[in-house]
Design a protein around this motif. Structure first.
Motif, PDB file in Angstrom:
ATOM      1  N   UNK A  80       1.229  -1.316  -0.162  1.00 38.92           N
ATOM      2  CA  UNK A  80       0.460   0.074   0.114  1.00 38.92           C
ATOM      3  C   UNK A  80       0.689   1.141   0.045  1.00 38.92           C
ATOM      4  N   UNK A  81       2.278   1.061  -0.525  1.00 40.25           N
ATOM      5  CA  UNK A  81       2.995   2.788  -0.436  1.00 40.25           C
ATOM      6  C   UNK A  81       1.967   3.531  -1.260  1.00 40.25           C
ATOM      7  N   UNK A  82       1.017   3.334  -2.447  1.00 38.18           N
ATOM      8  CA  UNK A  82       0.868   4.535  -3.219  1.00 38.18           C
ATOM      9  C   UNK A  82      -0.125   5.278  -2.140  1.00 38.18           C
ATOM     10  N   UNK A  83      -0.672   4.483  -1.522  1.00 37.47           N
ATOM     11  CA  UNK A  83      -1.570   5.255  -0.281  1.00 37.47           C
ATOM     12  C   UNK A  83      -0.196   6.230   0.356  1.00 37.47           C
ATOM     13  N   UNK A  84       0.398   6.155   1.119  1.00 33.93           N
ATOM     14  CA  UNK A  84       1.216   7.333   1.325  1.00 33.93           C
ATOM     15  C   UNK A  84       1.481   8.389   0.118  1.00 33.93           C
ATOM     16  N   UNK A  85       1.991   7.967  -0.723  1.00 34.85           N
ATOM     17  CA  UNK A  85       2.278   9.009  -1.546  1.00 34.85           C
ATOM     18  C   UNK A  85       0.608   9.781  -2.156  1.00 34.85           C
ATOM     19  N   UNK A  86      -0.194   9.387  -1.925  1.00 32.23           N
ATOM     20  CA  UNK A  86      -1.399   9.975  -2.117  1.00 32.23           C
ATOM     21  C   UNK A  86      -1.817  10.494  -1.322  1.00 32.23           C
ATOM     22  N   UNK A  87      -1.873   9.889  -0.151  1.00 35.25           N
ATOM     23  CA  UNK A  87      -2.652  11.043   1.004  1.00 35.25           C
ATOM     24  C   UNK A  87      -1.659  11.803   1.595  1.00 35.25           C
ATOM     25  N   UNK A  88      -0.488  11.388   0.960  1.00 37.07           N
ATOM     26  CA  UNK A  88       1.263  12.870   1.744  1.00 37.07           C
ATOM     27  C   UNK A  88       1.244  13.776   0.563  1.00 37.07           C
ATOM     28  N   UNK A  89      -0.105  13.961  -0.357  1.00 36.19           N
ATOM     29  CA  UNK A  89       1.298  15.135  -1.481  1.00 36.19           C
ATOM     30  C   UNK A  89       2.170  14.659  -2.096  1.00 36.19           C
ATOM     31  N   UNK A  90       2.534  13.555  -2.456  1.00 32.30           N
ATOM     32  CA  UNK A  90       3.196  13.471  -3.640  1.00 32.30           C
ATOM     33  C   UNK A  90       2.991  12.846  -5.298  1.00 32.30           C
ATOM     34  N   UNK A  91       1.951  13.455  -5.296  1.00 31.75           N
ATOM     35  CA  UNK A  91       1.487  13.465  -7.657  1.00 31.75           C
ATOM     36  C   UNK A  91       0.744  12.427  -7.510  1.00 31.75           C
ATOM     37  N   UNK A  92       0.845  11.023  -6.831  1.00 36.09           N
ATOM     38  CA  UNK A  92      -0.117   9.827  -7.080  1.00 36.09           C
ATOM     39  C   UNK A  92      -1.695  10.140  -6.740  1.00 36.09           C
ATOM     40  N   UNK A  93      -2.348   9.554  -6.936  1.00 36.36           N
ATOM     41  CA  UNK A  93      -3.583   9.322  -7.121  1.00 36.36           C
ATOM     42  C   UNK A  93      -4.291   8.508  -7.260  1.00 36.36           C
ATOM     43  N   UNK A  94      -5.854   8.467  -6.565  1.00 38.96           N
ATOM     44  CA  UNK A  94      -7.143   7.040  -6.451  1.00 38.96           C
ATOM     45  C   UNK A  94      -7.948   7.895  -6.775  1.00 38.96           C
ATOM     46  N   UNK A  95      -8.350   7.381  -8.502  1.00 37.87           N
ATOM     47  CA  UNK A  95     -10.161   7.389  -8.642  1.00 37.87           C
ATOM     48  C   UNK A  95     -10.816   6.373  -8.807  1.00 37.87           C
ATOM     49  N   UNK A  96     -12.357   6.466  -8.361  1.00 34.45           N
ATOM     50  CA  UNK A  96     -13.661   5.937  -8.852  1.00 34.45           C
ATOM     51  C   UNK A  96     -14.396   6.165  -9.924  1.00 34.45           C
ATOM     52  N   UNK A  97     -14.732   4.664 -10.745  1.00 37.67           N
ATOM     53  CA  UNK A  97     -15.056   5.665 -12.687  1.00 37.67           C
ATOM     54  C   UNK A  97     -15.306   4.151 -12.636  1.00 37.67           C
ATOM     55  N   UNK A  98     -17.019   4.031 -12.972  1.00 40.01           N
ATOM     56  CA  UNK A  98     -17.167   2.279 -14.283  1.00 40.01           C
ATOM     57  C   UNK A  98     -15.685   2.497 -15.216  1.00 40.01           C
ATOM     58  N   UNK A  99     -15.074   1.015 -14.960  1.00 38.33           N
ATOM     59  CA  UNK A  99     -14.061   1.649 -16.429  1.00 38.33           C
ATOM     60  C   UNK A  99     -14.931   1.438 -18.093  1.00 38.33           C
ATOM     61  N   UNK A 100     -15.550   1.081 -17.605  1.00 34.97           N
ATOM     62  CA  UNK A 100     -16.502   0.371 -19.132  1.00 34.97           C
ATOM     63  C   UNK A 100     -17.136   1.915 -19.333  1.00 34.97           C
ATOM     64  N   UNK A 101     -16.998   2.734 -18.323  1.00 39.58           N
ATOM     65  CA  UNK A 101     -17.602   3.632 -19.254  1.00 39.58           C
ATOM     66  C   UNK A 101     -16.274   5.181 -19.835  1.00 39.58           C
TER      67      UNK A 101
END
Length: 638
Positions: free
Chosen positions: A217-238
């Motif tokens: 879960x290293x990406x959660x650190x870089x997302x929440x600690x402002x290091x450019x990476x991020x998570x998005x929610x959306x339907x892939x079929x769209x």
């Protein structure tokens, strides 16, 4: 070529079933498409790092206790282990044999009213009385949308971080394979975005080992600690992907491309940022990677088998009953990862440390069904009921790992003078216990199972809140962490009662229920917090006294009670127990387990212990046994 049992797949569950069948002297064969067992693990996980927990040391030498804490951390070591396991035990595995078609051949003389006919890549046919499918889930999940041809799959993408240096990457998916891929390239990319239709679920919050694990879960650190990476929610079929002249990949939405030619060029296509200039994925990507997991291969099974996908989020697994048999075809059993629909997102049946127990359970069911071998059991006198339960909940690895799915069953004998103990039975088929095990449940039963608290697990739960643990026995029913629960039924529940049990309950409402309070050390041996409340619960259910007594107490009861407690009936009266000694008697009196009766000899001003005098006399007279009995537990109920 004909066999009683055919196993497809020589992975962990397939080899384990082969071992059980070989130990029982059954006719079987294993078909493996690869040249060695465990071929899936020769490639996956791609970055050679499993999500297993492995504690080499637990402070205890009990192998059954240690087993739940030693999973399988190294895939390469596991592949070697599977090869050695198959070779040293001389399991009957037929390698380089890919089964490409399975159908039925009706025959009223067959075990299940039909034979299974298997065809391999060389058109060789095999006829089997029972079919055990242990192929796992190995077909990659693929989402088709405009531009999906530009997506790289987890199964083929490079695992060399240098290939991603200075690139911008979009990952489709949010499971452990997606985070595993991100973890590998986290330090070399410009940034990583991850998109999925569902929010991230952390395993420590859901208590489901298949959700995101801390190892990835290293990406959660870089997302929440402002290091450019991020998570998005959306339907892939769209989604839709458009490639520009420079090879960059632009994310747009499917409806923007309706009635448009995607090959006409990106300049003629409307992108979301044309209408919303701060659209989250407006920056182009160098690579898009699909990490959406796997599904079961249904393609090789003829429609006559009626092997159908599950419903909803279980559609990657075949539909099976709680005894792991196909809902559509008798005699077809699903083993290993593909059997996870029974406990999906609830327990560990989709993972090696879970299905190693369910595979053994399936073998025991088959032994009873086809060979008349009842489910293994042990009969004990009722005086050992409390001790038997305490022993199992403290060391049973199957109950611990397959919580809420496998349970120990205690079948009471007539008048509750003895009981029969069955280990690790699938609770989903509790109503069928007599036919599935060959054992009778005419006088009531106890079911011992491990459970988390009802409202403790969930993606949105804070499992680290203050006062999250319960420490007092009277509040045991509010325990949150994994703890033993004992259900008492005066009769075996019916199938209707199982079907309409309360939501999220593993079993129907019992006649009585007891929670053993959670323990920080997972050690349920505390006399007052664990053992005493359990013993009183059992006594209330059975209407009997389950305490252990010294011989002196049994002797007194024989003259003052119409009915002796079971411990006296089965011990003292039958001249069983330990021979009494002055030292043992003195220790019992010091501990308060025996009264110290003393009188004064007025002629000599000496204190005499009438108890000691009578004890000496009885020790000289071997015709009258004086035996403080074994395992004195709560001899005097405070």
């Amino acid at each position: 070529l004909q066999h009683d049992y055919c196993i497809i797949g020589a992975g962990p569950s397939g080899l384990q079933m082969a071992y059980f069948l070989q130990q029982a002297g059954r006719d079987y064969v294993v078909f493996e498409r690869g040249h060695a067992p465990g071929s899936f693990f020769a490639l996956y996980p791609r970055h050679r790092k499993l999500i297993s927990i492995n504690k080499q040391y637990t402070g205890k030498s009990n192998s059954e206790f240690n087993l739940p804490h030693a999973w399988n951390p190294l895939p390469d070591a596991m592949v070697r282990y599977l090869e050695d396991f198959a070779a040293l035990l001389e399991l009957r595995v037929q390698y380089n044999t890919a089964i490409i078609h399975v159908t039925l051949d009706a025959d009223p003389q067959a075990w299940n009213g039909h034979y299974f006919v298997l065809t391999d890549q060389n058109r060789q046919k095999y006829k089997c009385s029972s079919l055990l499918v242990a192929t796992g889930t190995w077909v990659p999940n693929v989402v088709n949308f405009p531009g999906s041809e530009y997506v790289e799959g987890y199964e083929t993408v490079s695992i060399n971080p240098e290939d991603f240096a200075g690139q911008t990457v979009l990952i489709l998916g949010r499971g452990n394979s997606a985070f595993e891929t991100a973890e590998n390239i986290l330090g070399v990319t410009n940034f990583i975005h991850m998109v999925s239709r569902s929010r991230v679920r952390l395993s420590w919050a859901t208590h489901y080992v298949g959700d995101l694990r801390a190892i990835n879960n290293g990406l959660l650190d870089t997302y929440q600690l402002k290091s450019l990476d991020g998570l998005l929610e959306g339907d892939l079929e769209d989604l839709a992907i458009v490639k520009d002249k420079k090879g960059k990949l632009h994310i747009t939405l499917r409806y923007y491309l309706e009635n448009r030619n995607t090959s006409a060029g990106i300049d003629s296509i409307t992108l979301p940022q044309d209408e919303l200039d701060n659209f989250a994925t407006r920056a182009p990507y160098d690579r898009v990677i699909r990490c959406l997991g796997w599904k079961f291969d249904f393609a090789i099974y003829n429609r006559s088998l009626r092997l159908m996908p599950g419903k909803g989020n279980k559609n990657k697994y075949p539909q099976i009953k709680p005894n792991y048999e196909s809902r559509g075809t008798r005699g077809l059993f699903i083993l290993g990862t593909a059997s996870h629909s029974v406990d999906f997102r609830k327990s560990a049946g989709g993972f090696i440390h879970g299905f190693r127990y369910t595979t053994r359970a399936v073998h025991r069911l088959l032994e009873n069904r086809h060979h008349g071998v009842p489910w293994p059991s042990t009969v004990y006198p009722i005086t050992q009921l409390t001790n038997s339960i305490i022993k199992r909940v403290n060391e049973a690895s199957g109950l611990y790992q397959m919580f809420s799915v496998l349970a120990d069953i205690i079948l009471l004998r007539e008048n509750a003078t003895a009981f029969e103990y069955l280990e690790e039975y699938p609770v989903g088929v509790l109503a069928e216990l007599e036919t599935q095990t060959g054992r009778k449940a005419a006088n009531g039963l106890f079911v011992i199972i491990m459970e988390y608290g009802r409202n403790f697990s969930g993606a949105d739960k804070d499992v680290f809140y203050y006062n999250r643990a319960v420490g007092e026995a009277q509040h045991a029913w509010q325990s949150n962490f994994l703890h033993p629960v004992i259900y008492y039924y005066k009769r075996l529940p019916t199938e209707r009662e199982m079907r309409f049990r309360p939501p999220d309950w593993p079993l129907p409402r019992p006649d009585a229920i007891h929670h053993i309070v959670e323990d920080f050390l997972t050690d349920w041996t505390a006399p007052n917090a664990h053992i005493l409340p359990l013993r009183r619960f059992l006594e209330n259910c059975l209407g009997t006294d389950l305490r252990n007594f010294f011989a002196e107490s049994c002797f007194l009861f024989a003259f003052t009670r119409q009915k002796l407690p079971p411990f006296c009936q089965q011990g003292y009266v039958r001249m069983q127990g330990l021979v009494g000694t002055r030292r043992l008697q003195g220790h019992a009196m010091e501990a308060g387990l025996l009264e110290n009766y003393t009188v004064t000899d007025f002629t000599g001003d000496r204190l005499l212990s009438s108890h000691q005098g009578s004890q000496d006399q009885l020790l000289q007279d071997h015709a009258m046994p004086v035996r403080p009995l074994q395992h004195v537990v709560n001899a005097k109920d405070e």
